[in-house]
Design a protein around this motif. Structure first.
Motif, mmCIF file in Angstrom:
data_model
loop_
_atom_site.group_PDB
_atom_site.id
_atom_site.type_symbol
_atom_site.label_atom_id
_atom_site.label_comp_id
_atom_site.label_asym_id
_atom_site.label_seq_id
_atom_site.Cartn_x
_atom_site.Cartn_y
_atom_site.Cartn_z
ATOM 1 N N LYS A 223 -30.855 10.259 9.354
ATOM 2 C CA LYS A 223 -32.107 10.870 9.355
ATOM 3 C C LYS A 223 -31.893 12.562 9.171
ATOM 4 N N ARG A 224 -30.978 12.977 10.398
ATOM 5 C CA ARG A 224 -30.910 14.371 10.311
ATOM 6 C C ARG A 224 -29.998 14.901 9.044
ATOM 7 N N SER A 225 -29.006 13.851 8.737
ATOM 8 C CA SER A 225 -28.497 14.509 7.378
ATOM 9 C C SER A 225 -29.335 14.648 6.157
ATOM 10 N N GLN A 226 -30.129 13.713 6.193
ATOM 11 C CA GLN A 226 -31.123 13.916 5.161
ATOM 12 C C GLN A 226 -32.341 15.123 5.371
ATOM 13 N N GLU A 227 -32.626 15.246 6.464
ATOM 14 C CA GLU A 227 -33.430 16.454 6.839
ATOM 15 C C GLU A 227 -32.835 17.793 6.810
ATOM 16 N N GLN A 228 -31.700 17.804 6.961
ATOM 17 C CA GLN A 228 -30.965 19.069 6.719
ATOM 18 C C GLN A 228 -30.225 19.241 5.375
ATOM 19 N N ASN A 229 -30.287 18.387 4.683
ATOM 20 C CA ASN A 229 -29.598 18.243 3.629
ATOM 21 C C ASN A 229 -28.263 18.522 3.363
ATOM 22 N N VAL A 230 -27.365 17.810 4.345
ATOM 23 C CA VAL A 230 -25.911 18.210 4.493
ATOM 24 C C VAL A 230 -25.284 16.728 4.809
ATOM 25 N N LYS A 231 -23.943 16.878 4.658
ATOM 26 C CA LYS A 231 -23.284 15.679 4.550
ATOM 27 C C LYS A 231 -23.351 14.855 5.803
ATOM 28 N N LEU A 232 -23.285 13.540 6.023
ATOM 29 C CA LEU A 232 -23.295 13.095 7.112
ATOM 30 C C LEU A 232 -22.222 13.342 8.192
ATOM 31 N N ARG A 233 -21.102 13.430 7.686
ATOM 32 C CA ARG A 233 -19.799 13.998 8.422
ATOM 33 C C ARG A 233 -20.210 15.434 8.875
ATOM 34 N N GLU A 234 -20.684 16.291 8.096
ATOM 35 C CA GLU A 234 -20.976 17.690 8.872
ATOM 36 C C GLU A 234 -22.033 17.486 9.892
#
Length: 246
Positions: A223-234
């Protein structure tokens, strides 16, 4: 050099075969030092002129993204001759690439077979053409092209030497390509393992802090990855860093 090759003495033939052998040994040495395909192709282009002494210039044509282009050449004149063939859609290098057969042609014959190309290439001080098909793999294929300025044109021995050199060079280039591919795969696996490790670490921290399940922790990261539009690893790396710095 006299190109009446039908009457070459045996020592001359042996010397020419030795030239090819020496060029291939040099290519092998380069492969041991540098696996970058562009560098190896450039070396092939430079050495084939030594392997086939009647050649004045050389180039390598590759088919990429549905079109032909010159990957490397010994000079601008060879590049211009190649480009004239690409523009006309005809010529010895394209014929070799398309048919898989060696093309040994003098200027007059070229004018009959490929008039548009011959007209465009006029004035390049080239008297004969010799092109061999070059097949490395499904991604890299085309032709190895030689251009001669002598009036007698390339002989049958030139064609045989080029075929010998090209066949051996193809095998060497395939080996280089396999090495590069294997190295890239290993790099990708390392990245994937590294990514998984940091994501697992972030999940573990979330589970401990919020007393939630592994699935719930993973969903939070997604969810945080989608909200921030960054890769899951980051996202995982940032979270782990924040926890450790706090």
């Amino acid at each position: 050099m006299n190109k009446s090759q039908d009457h070459l003495a045996e020592p001359d033939v042996v010397r020419r075969v030795d030239d090819v052998t020496g060029a291939l040994e040099g290519l092998t040495a380069i492969l041991e030092q540098d696996e970058d395909l562009s560098v190896v192709l450039q070396r092939v282009c430079l050495q084939v002129v030594q392997a086939v002494p009647d050649a004045e210039m050389a180039s390598i044509t590759l088919l990429r993204d549905g079109g032909y282009s010159t990957a490397t050449a010994t000079g601008d004149v060879a590049r211009r001759i190649d480009q004239a063939q690409y523009d006309a859609g005809e010529g010895p290098c394209l014929e070799a690439a398309r048919t898989g057969t060696i093309q040994r042609v003098k200027v007059r014959e070229a004018a009959r077979r490929w008039p548009e190309f011959a007209a465009a290439a006029e004035g390049a001080s080239v008297a004969s053409f010799l092109s061999a098909p070059l097949f490395i793999d499904s991604e890299y294929q085309g032709s190895l092209n030689l251009y001669g300025a002598g009036g007698d044109g390339f002989g049958a021995l030139d064609a045989a030497l080029l075929e010998l050199y090209t066949t051996a060079a193809e095998a060497a280039l395939r080996g280089a390509r396999r090495y590069v591919s294997a190295r890239e795969t290993v790099g990708q696996l390392r990245t994937a393992l590294s990514s998984r490790a940091v994501i697992d670490q972030a999940k573990g921290m979330l589970m401990a802090v919020h007393r939630i399940s592994e699935k719930e922790a993973f969903d939070m990261l997604v969810k945080r990855s989608q909200e921030q539009n960054v890769k899951l690893r980051e996202v995982a790396e940032r979270f782990v860093a924040e926890v450790l710095d706090s």
